[in-house]
Design a protein around this motif. Structure first.
Motif, short mmCIF file in Angstrom:
data_model
loop_
_atom_site.label_atom_id
_atom_site.label_comp_id
_atom_site.label_asym_id
_atom_site.label_seq_id
_atom_site.Cartn_x
_atom_site.Cartn_y
_atom_site.Cartn_z
N ALA A 1 0.83 -1.20 0.00
CA ALA A 1 0.00 0.00 0.00
C ALA A 1 0.87 1.25 0.00
O ALA A 1 0.56 2.23 -0.69
CB ALA A 1 -0.93 0.00 1.20
N SER B 1 -6.45 4.24 -5.74
CA SER B 1 -7.52 3.27 -5.48
C SER B 1 -6.93 1.93 -5.05
O SER B 1 -7.46 1.28 -4.13
CB SER B 1 -8.36 3.10 -6.74
OG SER B 1 -9.30 2.07 -6.59
N THR B 2 -5.85 1.53 -5.70
CA THR B 2 -5.20 0.28 -5.32
C THR B 2 -4.63 0.37 -3.91
O THR B 2 -4.76 -0.57 -3.11
CB THR B 2 -4.08 -0.07 -6.32
OG1 THR B 2 -4.63 -0.11 -7.65
CG2 THR B 2 -3.44 -1.40 -6.00
N ARG C 1 -5.75 2.25 -1.52
CA ARG C 1 -6.88 2.23 -0.60
C ARG C 1 -7.37 0.80 -0.35
O ARG C 1 -7.63 0.41 0.79
CB ARG C 1 -8.02 3.09 -1.13
CG ARG C 1 -9.13 3.28 -0.10
CD ARG C 1 -10.26 4.12 -0.61
NE ARG C 1 -11.27 3.19 -1.10
CZ ARG C 1 -11.93 3.30 -2.22
NH1 ARG C 1 -11.74 4.31 -3.01
NH2 ARG C 1 -12.82 2.41 -2.58
N CYS C 2 -7.47 0.00 -1.42
CA CYS C 2 -7.91 -1.39 -1.27
C CYS C 2 -6.93 -2.19 -0.42
O CYS C 2 -7.33 -2.97 0.45
CB CYS C 2 -8.08 -2.04 -2.64
SG CYS C 2 -9.48 -1.40 -3.57
N LEU C 3 -5.63 -1.99 -0.66
CA LEU C 3 -4.62 -2.70 0.13
C LEU C 3 -4.67 -2.26 1.60
O LEU C 3 -4.50 -3.09 2.50
CB LEU C 3 -3.24 -2.48 -0.46
CG LEU C 3 -2.98 -3.15 -1.81
CD1 LEU C 3 -1.67 -2.69 -2.39
CD2 LEU C 3 -3.01 -4.66 -1.67
N ILE D 1 -7.31 -1.17 3.20
CA ILE D 1 -8.52 -1.77 3.78
C ILE D 1 -8.26 -3.22 4.14
O ILE D 1 -8.60 -3.67 5.25
CB ILE D 1 -9.71 -1.63 2.82
CG1 ILE D 1 -10.15 -0.17 2.74
CG2 ILE D 1 -10.87 -2.51 3.25
CD1 ILE D 1 -11.19 0.10 1.66
N CYS D 2 -7.63 -3.96 3.24
CA CYS D 2 -7.34 -5.37 3.50
C CYS D 2 -6.41 -5.53 4.71
O CYS D 2 -6.64 -6.38 5.57
CB CYS D 2 -6.73 -6.03 2.28
SG CYS D 2 -7.87 -6.24 0.91
#
Length: 136
Positions: A65, A89-90, A92-94, A96-97
């Protein structure tokens, strides 16, 4: 309703009014204005990525991230807003995970510790009951 720095526009209606509104044969022109605000720059989530990297680096998701956040910031500096939006966006997804994984691990750890403490207390109470009953 008016944001500071943006003056309000008042535009009068223009056209011919030859009778009542809604009558056939009446032509009325209505002019509308729209203000365009500059689009919000894409977010790179660098602070969240740093926190995930330093505190919750589960499966190296925090590091990934952070890398994507830095790439998003670089793309934003260059002027490639679409690339910055993609990398952000990538990131942010990482993030969140990583946050969800660490939260689940902390929750499992707390449940395990509480369960072990409760069981240890029950075992200790059993032994004190047996010691008090045994007078030898």
């Amino acid at each position: 309703m008016n944001s500071e720095g943006y003056p309000s526009d008042s535009v009068p209606l223009q056209g011919r009014h030859e009778g009542f509104h809604g009558q056939p044969g009446v032509s009325t022109v209505v002019q509308c204005t729209s203000e365009s605000f500059p689009p919000e720059p894409p977010r790179d989530h660098i602070i969240w990525s740093l926190c995930c990297f330093l505190y919750s680096n589960a499966c190296c998701l925090g590091l990934a991230a952070l890398i994507f956040s830095i790439k998003a910031r670089d793309r934003k500096v260059v002027g490639d807003m679409e690339g910055a939006r993609h990398y952000g966006s990538t990131a942010r997804c990482l993030n969140i995970c990583a946050t969800v994984l660490v939260s689940i691990m902390i929750l499992i750890f707390l449940i395990t510790v509480i369960t072990v403490l409760v069981m240890a207390k029950q075992v200790a109470q059993r032994y004190t009951v047996y010691d008090n009953n045994y007078r030898g």
